[in-house]
Design a protein around this motif. Structure first.
Motif, mmCIF file in Angstrom:
data_model
loop_
_atom_site.group_PDB
_atom_site.id
_atom_site.type_symbol
_atom_site.label_atom_id
_atom_site.label_comp_id
_atom_site.label_asym_id
_atom_site.label_seq_id
_atom_site.Cartn_x
_atom_site.Cartn_y
_atom_site.Cartn_z
ATOM 1 N N TYR A 113 11.333 1.782 -3.900
ATOM 2 C CA TYR A 113 10.897 3.172 -3.743
ATOM 3 C C TYR A 113 9.646 3.261 -2.867
ATOM 4 N N LEU A 114 8.659 2.407 -3.139
ATOM 5 C CA LEU A 114 7.418 2.431 -2.369
ATOM 6 C C LEU A 114 7.647 2.070 -0.899
ATOM 7 N N ARG A 115 8.580 1.156 -0.634
ATOM 8 C CA ARG A 115 8.884 0.808 0.755
ATOM 9 C C ARG A 115 9.493 2.000 1.496
ATOM 10 N N ALA A 116 10.272 2.806 0.784
ATOM 11 C CA ALA A 116 10.857 4.003 1.403
ATOM 12 C C ALA A 116 9.801 5.081 1.625
ATOM 13 N N VAL A 117 8.873 5.215 0.690
ATOM 14 C CA VAL A 117 7.833 6.241 0.785
ATOM 15 C C VAL A 117 6.765 5.856 1.807
ATOM 16 N N HIS A 118 6.496 4.563 1.928
ATOM 17 C CA HIS A 118 5.463 4.061 2.840
ATOM 18 C C HIS A 118 6.111 3.118 3.864
ATOM 19 N N PRO A 119 6.845 3.659 4.836
ATOM 20 C CA PRO A 119 7.610 2.808 5.750
ATOM 21 C C PRO A 119 6.776 2.027 6.774
ATOM 22 N N THR A 120 5.559 2.456 7.043
ATOM 23 C CA THR A 120 4.740 1.755 8.032
ATOM 24 C C THR A 120 3.389 1.390 7.418
ATOM 25 N N PRO A 121 2.686 0.426 8.001
ATOM 26 C CA PRO A 121 1.358 0.054 7.491
ATOM 27 C C PRO A 121 0.356 1.215 7.491
ATOM 28 N N GLU A 122 0.547 2.166 8.386
ATOM 29 C CA GLU A 122 -0.365 3.315 8.438
ATOM 30 C C GLU A 122 -0.192 4.256 7.241
ATOM 31 N N ASP A 123 0.916 4.119 6.518
ATOM 32 C CA ASP A 123 1.195 5.001 5.384
ATOM 33 C C ASP A 123 0.489 4.602 4.095
ATOM 34 N N ILE A 124 0.000 3.376 4.023
ATOM 35 C CA ILE A 124 -0.706 2.972 2.805
ATOM 36 C C ILE A 124 -2.152 3.454 2.893
ATOM 37 N N PRO A 125 -2.771 3.731 1.750
ATOM 38 C CA PRO A 125 -4.140 4.247 1.798
ATOM 39 C C PRO A 125 -5.133 3.195 2.275
ATOM 40 N N GLY A 126 -6.142 3.659 2.988
ATOM 41 C CA GLY A 126 -7.198 2.772 3.456
ATOM 42 C C GLY A 126 -8.232 2.532 2.369
ATOM 43 N N CYS A 127 -9.109 1.579 2.613
ATOM 44 C CA CYS A 127 -10.126 1.219 1.628
ATOM 45 C C CYS A 127 -11.082 2.376 1.342
ATOM 46 N N MET A 128 -11.433 3.142 2.363
ATOM 47 C CA MET A 128 -12.345 4.277 2.133
ATOM 48 C C MET A 128 -11.690 5.340 1.254
ATOM 49 N N LYS A 129 -10.388 5.567 1.431
ATOM 50 C CA LYS A 129 -9.665 6.522 0.579
ATOM 51 C C LYS A 129 -9.691 6.040 -0.869
ATOM 52 N N LEU A 130 -9.467 4.761 -1.082
ATOM 53 C CA LEU A 130 -9.480 4.209 -2.436
ATOM 54 C C LEU A 130 -10.874 4.276 -3.049
ATOM 55 N N PHE A 131 -11.903 4.062 -2.234
ATOM 56 C CA PHE A 131 -13.269 4.178 -2.728
ATOM 57 C C PHE A 131 -13.584 5.630 -3.084
ATOM 58 N N ASP A 132 -13.131 6.563 -2.255
ATOM 59 C CA ASP A 132 -13.310 7.989 -2.559
ATOM 60 C C ASP A 132 -12.602 8.366 -3.864
ATOM 61 N N ASP A 133 -11.411 7.809 -4.092
ATOM 62 C CA ASP A 133 -10.685 8.068 -5.342
ATOM 63 C C ASP A 133 -11.471 7.565 -6.548
ATOM 64 N N PHE A 134 -12.083 6.385 -6.393
ATOM 65 C CA PHE A 134 -12.906 5.837 -7.472
ATOM 66 C C PHE A 134 -14.096 6.748 -7.757
ATOM 67 N N LEU A 135 -14.775 7.197 -6.711
ATOM 68 C CA LEU A 135 -15.928 8.084 -6.897
ATOM 69 C C LEU A 135 -15.497 9.422 -7.510
#
Length: 131
Positions: free
Chosen positions: A16-38
């Protein structure tokens, strides 16, 4: 509860995740993950969690996601995507197989017998005519 084992659930989630995120640009970046944590630690989120669940929101998994992202930062984009998808698939598989507050009903594998019940036949003799 589902009869699915962990490995099967992880493979399903990974597909399912491979279908939703077909390219490397589709996965969240580190800054997005840090923002989610904050964002998880802000007062509004903590108060909502306290009100809904009786305890403060636990944000450790969001920090772990950020740390994992930083650890794979120097990988090739496709390897990074694969590692991220594999990690998320295992997380979703564990979440899917564990009990949660949403486990109120057991999933039926077949419909109920004689449901819905048949309606009684309405005949014209039961209706009255107005003169």
């Amino acid at each position: 509860m589902s009869n699915t084992d962990f490995q099967t659930a992880a493979k399903q989630e990974e597909a399912y995740l491979r279908a939703v995120h077909p390219t490397p640009e589709d996965i969240p970046g580190c800054m997005k993950l840090f923002d989610d944590f904050l964002a998880c630690n802000i007062m509004g989120v903590q108060l909502k969690s306290l009100y809904r669940y009786g305890h403060m929101s636990v944000c450790d998994h969001k920090l772990d996601d950020f740390k994992f992202c930083m650890s794979i930062k120097n990988m090739h984009p496709e390897e990074k995507r694969d590692a991220w998808i594999h990690r998320r698939a295992e997380w979703w598989a564990r979440r899917r197989l564990e009990r949660s507050s949403e486990d109120v009903w057991d999933i039926r594998t077949e419909p109920l017998k004689d449901f819905p019940p048949a309606r009684p036949d309405v005949t014209s003799s039961s209706t009255s005519t107005i003169e």
